[in-house]
Write an enzyme that holds these catalytic residues in place. Structure first.
Site, PDB file in Angstrom:
ATOM      1  N   GLY A 203       0.831  -1.200   0.000  1.00 25.27           N
ATOM      2  CA  GLY A 203       0.000   0.000   0.000  1.00 25.27           C
ATOM      3  C   GLY A 203       0.863   1.247   0.000  1.00 25.27           C
ATOM      4  N   VAL A 207       0.595   4.661   5.425  1.00 22.76           N
ATOM      5  CA  VAL A 207       0.157   3.509   6.232  1.00 22.76           C
ATOM      6  C   VAL A 207       1.348   2.575   6.488  1.00 22.76           C
ATOM      7  CG1 VAL A 207      -1.444   1.557   6.400  1.00 22.76           C
ATOM      8  CG2 VAL A 207      -2.218   3.709   5.397  1.00 22.76           C
ATOM      9  N   GLU A 225       5.647  -3.253   0.731  1.00 20.39           N
ATOM     10  CA  GLU A 225       5.612  -3.091  -0.730  1.00 20.39           C
ATOM     11  C   GLU A 225       4.907  -1.770  -0.990  1.00 20.39           C
ATOM     12  OE1 GLU A 225       7.134  -5.089  -2.767  1.00 20.39           O
ATOM     13  OE2 GLU A 225       7.575  -6.747  -1.423  1.00 20.39           O
ATOM     14  N   CYS A 259       1.232   0.182  -9.216  1.00 17.96           N
ATOM     15  CA  CYS A 259       2.377   0.747  -8.487  1.00 17.96           C
ATOM     16  C   CYS A 259       3.619   0.859  -9.366  1.00 17.96           C
ATOM     17  CB  CYS A 259       2.681  -0.105  -7.260  1.00 17.96           C
ATOM     18  SG  CYS A 259       2.949  -1.833  -7.680  1.00 17.96           S
TER      19      CYS A 259
HETATM   20  P1  NAD Z   1      -5.106   0.842   0.577  1.00 15.38           P
HETATM   21  O1  NAD Z   1      -5.948   2.037   0.831  1.00 15.38           O
HETATM   22  O2  NAD Z   1      -5.728  -0.336  -0.040  1.00 15.38           O
HETATM   23  O3  NAD Z   1      -4.428   0.504   1.952  1.00 15.38           O
HETATM   24  C1  NAD Z   1      -3.645  -0.606   2.120  1.00 15.38           C
HETATM   25  C2  NAD Z   1      -4.093  -1.282   3.382  1.00 15.38           C
HETATM   26  O4  NAD Z   1      -3.843  -0.450   4.520  1.00 15.38           O
HETATM   27  C3  NAD Z   1      -5.581  -1.613   3.413  1.00 15.38           C
HETATM   28  O5  NAD Z   1      -5.734  -2.978   3.739  1.00 15.38           O
HETATM   29  C4  NAD Z   1      -6.148  -0.698   4.474  1.00 15.38           C
HETATM   30  O6  NAD Z   1      -7.191  -1.291   5.213  1.00 15.38           O
HETATM   31  C5  NAD Z   1      -4.983  -0.442   5.386  1.00 15.38           C
HETATM   32  N1  NAD Z   1      -5.083   0.877   6.051  1.00 15.38           N
HETATM   33  C6  NAD Z   1      -5.516   2.034   5.509  1.00 15.38           C
HETATM   34  N2  NAD Z   1      -5.430   3.039   6.413  1.00 15.38           N
HETATM   35  C7  NAD Z   1      -4.949   2.497   7.554  1.00 15.38           C
HETATM   36  C8  NAD Z   1      -4.625   3.026   8.857  1.00 15.38           C
HETATM   37  N3  NAD Z   1      -4.767   4.330   9.145  1.00 15.38           N
HETATM   38  N4  NAD Z   1      -4.145   2.166   9.775  1.00 15.38           N
HETATM   39  C9  NAD Z   1      -3.959   0.873   9.485  1.00 15.38           C
HETATM   40  N5  NAD Z   1      -4.245   0.323   8.268  1.00 15.38           N
HETATM   41  C10 NAD Z   1      -4.725   1.113   7.316  1.00 15.38           C
HETATM   42  O7  NAD Z   1      -3.873   1.182  -0.308  1.00 15.38           O
HETATM   43  P2  NAD Z   1      -3.311   2.562  -0.744  1.00 15.38           P
HETATM   44  O8  NAD Z   1      -2.363   3.050   0.289  1.00 15.38           O
HETATM   45  O9  NAD Z   1      -4.355   3.499  -1.246  1.00 15.38           O
HETATM   46  O10 NAD Z   1      -2.547   1.975  -2.021  1.00 15.38           O
HETATM   47  C11 NAD Z   1      -1.942   2.782  -2.931  1.00 15.38           C
HETATM   48  C12 NAD Z   1      -0.452   2.741  -2.716  1.00 15.38           C
HETATM   49  O11 NAD Z   1       0.000   1.417  -2.697  1.00 15.38           O
HETATM   50  C13 NAD Z   1       0.307   3.422  -3.821  1.00 15.38           C
HETATM   51  O12 NAD Z   1       1.319   4.182  -3.249  1.00 15.38           O
HETATM   52  C14 NAD Z   1       0.902   2.268  -4.595  1.00 15.38           C
HETATM   53  O13 NAD Z   1       2.080   2.580  -5.282  1.00 15.38           O
HETATM   54  C15 NAD Z   1       1.128   1.273  -3.515  1.00 15.38           C
HETATM   55  N6  NAD Z   1       1.176  -0.086  -4.054  1.00 15.38           N
HETATM   56  C16 NAD Z   1       2.332  -0.748  -4.010  1.00 15.38           C
HETATM   57  C17 NAD Z   1       2.405  -2.020  -4.545  1.00 15.38           C
HETATM   58  C18 NAD Z   1       3.679  -2.805  -4.536  1.00 15.38           C
HETATM   59  O14 NAD Z   1       3.613  -4.003  -4.832  1.00 15.38           O
HETATM   60  N7  NAD Z   1       4.809  -2.235  -4.213  1.00 15.38           N
HETATM   61  C19 NAD Z   1       1.280  -2.585  -5.108  1.00 15.38           C
HETATM   62  C20 NAD Z   1       0.108  -1.865  -5.107  1.00 15.38           C
HETATM   63  C21 NAD Z   1       0.046  -0.611  -4.556  1.00 15.38           C
END
Ligand code: NAD
Length: 471
Positions: A203, A207, A225, A259
């Site tokens: 994510g 977070v 990741e 990502c």
């Molecule tokens: P998201 O909103 O799906 O969050 C990821 C997880 O974090 C979720 O399961 C969510 O429930 C949890 N979460 C959210 N807020 C939280 C908090 N305050 N406390 C605890 N847990 C919490 O994902 P996102 O952040 O919107 O995803 C986008 C980002 O992820 C982009 O930066 C993208 O580049 C990155 N990403 C990376 C990869 C990789 O493989 N490196 C893949 C996909 C996405």
């Protein structure tokens, strides 16, 4: 479905009220040792493969509901990707599990030394929404291959896929060792209070910090990741038509919510016009004259993200696109010319269908622009010049590099995938995932029959000089 061996039965296991309950359940299972055998690991990988094959229509429908993901993209980047990861893991697992013999120094003779990969225990997998199936189940494949118990927490922002994962997993996998908890911030925060043996988070950076902070309470290791701005460099020697075709394919897959999508392009002045023309032609060829009406073109995950993306466009020169369909939550493929490097568009990760194109006389002039910013997750370069290729590969630190294509390194399970610096820590896919979720235990086995006295006291000069000879 296999029978649960802990005190909580299979039905209850899918209905935990708290992270503590779920953690305890998995810990009880892990303590039985059932997840350690190759047979159990292979049976779970087979079951996951069966789930993906038998439920592919339902999974594709959920991905379409969440992200407007067309069947081809859903297969290529989610279902098919996972099936090939399982196939590779299955084919190599017994070899990865074998003890690895290493040499033993003279001082420790007679004896033998080896390393064995042992499971870590209970793994928490926190998935992201953009590839909601792949990013939840790929870490799960690694965790199962390494003989662990797993708790899956899919992203609440892709609710259809999250609900389906929750429904299907108990029907196929061993409920005593693999469980799913749905929910958002609250559920994740609750899960983070538990003493997991590893947390695998995908994510955003913000977070990621919360996860790492929570993990430090229990000294739990983490894999993060994350994302960031992945540059795509186009040199004057590149085949511009192929370059444009591949950039359009990789950038606008999943409406840019990938990502490792190219975040922005830097092109050499001499081929800028040719590249822009080719990008325009390719966009029309791949998405038609009206991409917003094309059912193969994905939607933005929610209205908040659509607004965020619209906000990036203010004050910029659009070469193409910019149209938005709020009802469908879609933004047309958009190209922005030479944006201000300090604008939010060039400071924040775009994660959407906007591609800024920056111009430079020579790519090398722009290296400081890239290296002064956080290390990217992916780096792309299009060139026919091997000197340029070598220079860029070595000058810029990035999670992965792909020369003359976009995202294709993901198809090779022999290439570990992960970030560096702000784009993440720890990598997976194939053996890298198995290693990441195993502990490599060092083992030395000694014999009784030779016991060199020189190492024991009382010490004397001759003992020291003898020891110096052998160390
Ligand atoms: P998201 O909103 O799906 O969050 C990821 C997880 O974090 C979720 O399961 C969510 O429930 C949890 N979460 C959210 N807020 C939280 C908090 N305050 N406390 C605890 N847990 C919490 O994902 P996102 O952040 O919107 O995803 C986008 C980002 O992820 C982009 O930066 C993208 O580049 C990155 N990403 C990376 C990869 C990789 O493989 N490196 C893949 C996909 C996405």
């Amino acid at each position: 479905m296999q029978a649960a061996s802990s005190s909580i039965d299979a039905h209850d296991a899918s209905d935990f009220l708290s992270g503590h309950q779920a953690h305890q359940h998995l810990q009880t299972t892990f303590a039985t040792g059932k997840t350690r055998s190759a047979a159990w690991r292979l049976s779970q990988l087979d079951a996951l493969s069966r789930l993906l094959n038998e439920q592919s229509d339902a999974l594709q429908a959920a991905l379409y509901e969440d992200l407007g993901k067309c069947k081809t993209e859903a297969w290529l980047a989610e279902i098919g990707f996972l099936l090939s990861d399982i196939k590779h893991t299955r084919a190599h697992l017994k070899r990865w599990m074998k003890p690895r013999k290493v040499s033993t120094p003279l001082l420790a003779q007679p004896g033998k030394s080896y390393q064995i990969a042992e499971p870590l225990g209970c793994i928490l997998v926190i998935g992201a929404w953009n590839y909601p199936l792949q990013l939840t189940l790929a870490p799960c494949i690694a965790a199962l291959a390494a003989g662990n118990c797993v708790l899956l927490k899919p992203s609440e922002l892709a609710p259809a896929t999250s609900a389906l994962i929750k429904k299907l997993i108990p029907n196929y996998l061993d409920n005593s060792a693999i469980t799913v908890i749905e929910g958002g911030k609250e559920a994740t925060s609750d899960l983070l209070t538990q003493p997991w043996d590893h947390i695998f988070y995908t994510g955003g950076e913000q977070v990621g910090r919360i996860v790492m902070r929570a993990a430090s309470d229990h000294l739990t290791p983490v894999t993060l990741e994350l994302g960031g701005k992945s540059p795509c460099l186009v040199d004057r020697s590149a085949d511009i038509d192929v370059t444009a075709r591949r950039i359009v394919w990789g950038k606008w897959m999943n409406a840019g919510q990938t990502c490792i999508a190219p975040d922005y392009v830097i092109v050499e002045e001499s081929v800028k016009e040719a590249l822009l023309k080719a990008l325009k032609r390719e966009l029309k060829a791949q998405y038609g004259k009206q991409p917003l009406q094309n059912s193969d073109y994905g939607k933005i995950i929610n209205a908040r993200h659509l607004q965020r993306l619209q906000g990036y466009l203010a004050g910029h020169t659009l070469f193409r696109g910019g149209q938005v369909d709020e009802q469908q939550c879609k933004m047309a493929p958009t190209i922005v010319l030479d944006p201000d490097p300090d604008s939010p568009l060039m400071r924040e990760e775009i994660f959407g269908p906007i591609l800024p194109v920056l111009t430079t006389c020579q790519l090398s002039d722009r290296l400081p622009f890239i290296t002064s910013r956080p290390k990217p997750l992916a780096l792309y370069l299009f060139t026919n010049d091997t000197r340029v290729e070598q220079k860029i590969i070595h000058a810029i630190s990035a999670g992965s590099v792909c020369i003359n294509d976009i995202m294709m390194f993901m198809t090779n399970p022999e290439l570990p995938f992960g970030g560096v610096g702000h784009s993440g820590m720890g990598s997976y896919h194939g053996k890298a995932g198995f290693d990441r979720l195993s502990h490599v235990k060092s083992v030395m086995v000694k014999k009784f029959w030779l016991d060199v006295k020189a190492r024991y006291g009382p010490f004397s000069g001759w003992k020291l000089s003898l020891l110096k000879r052998f160390l």
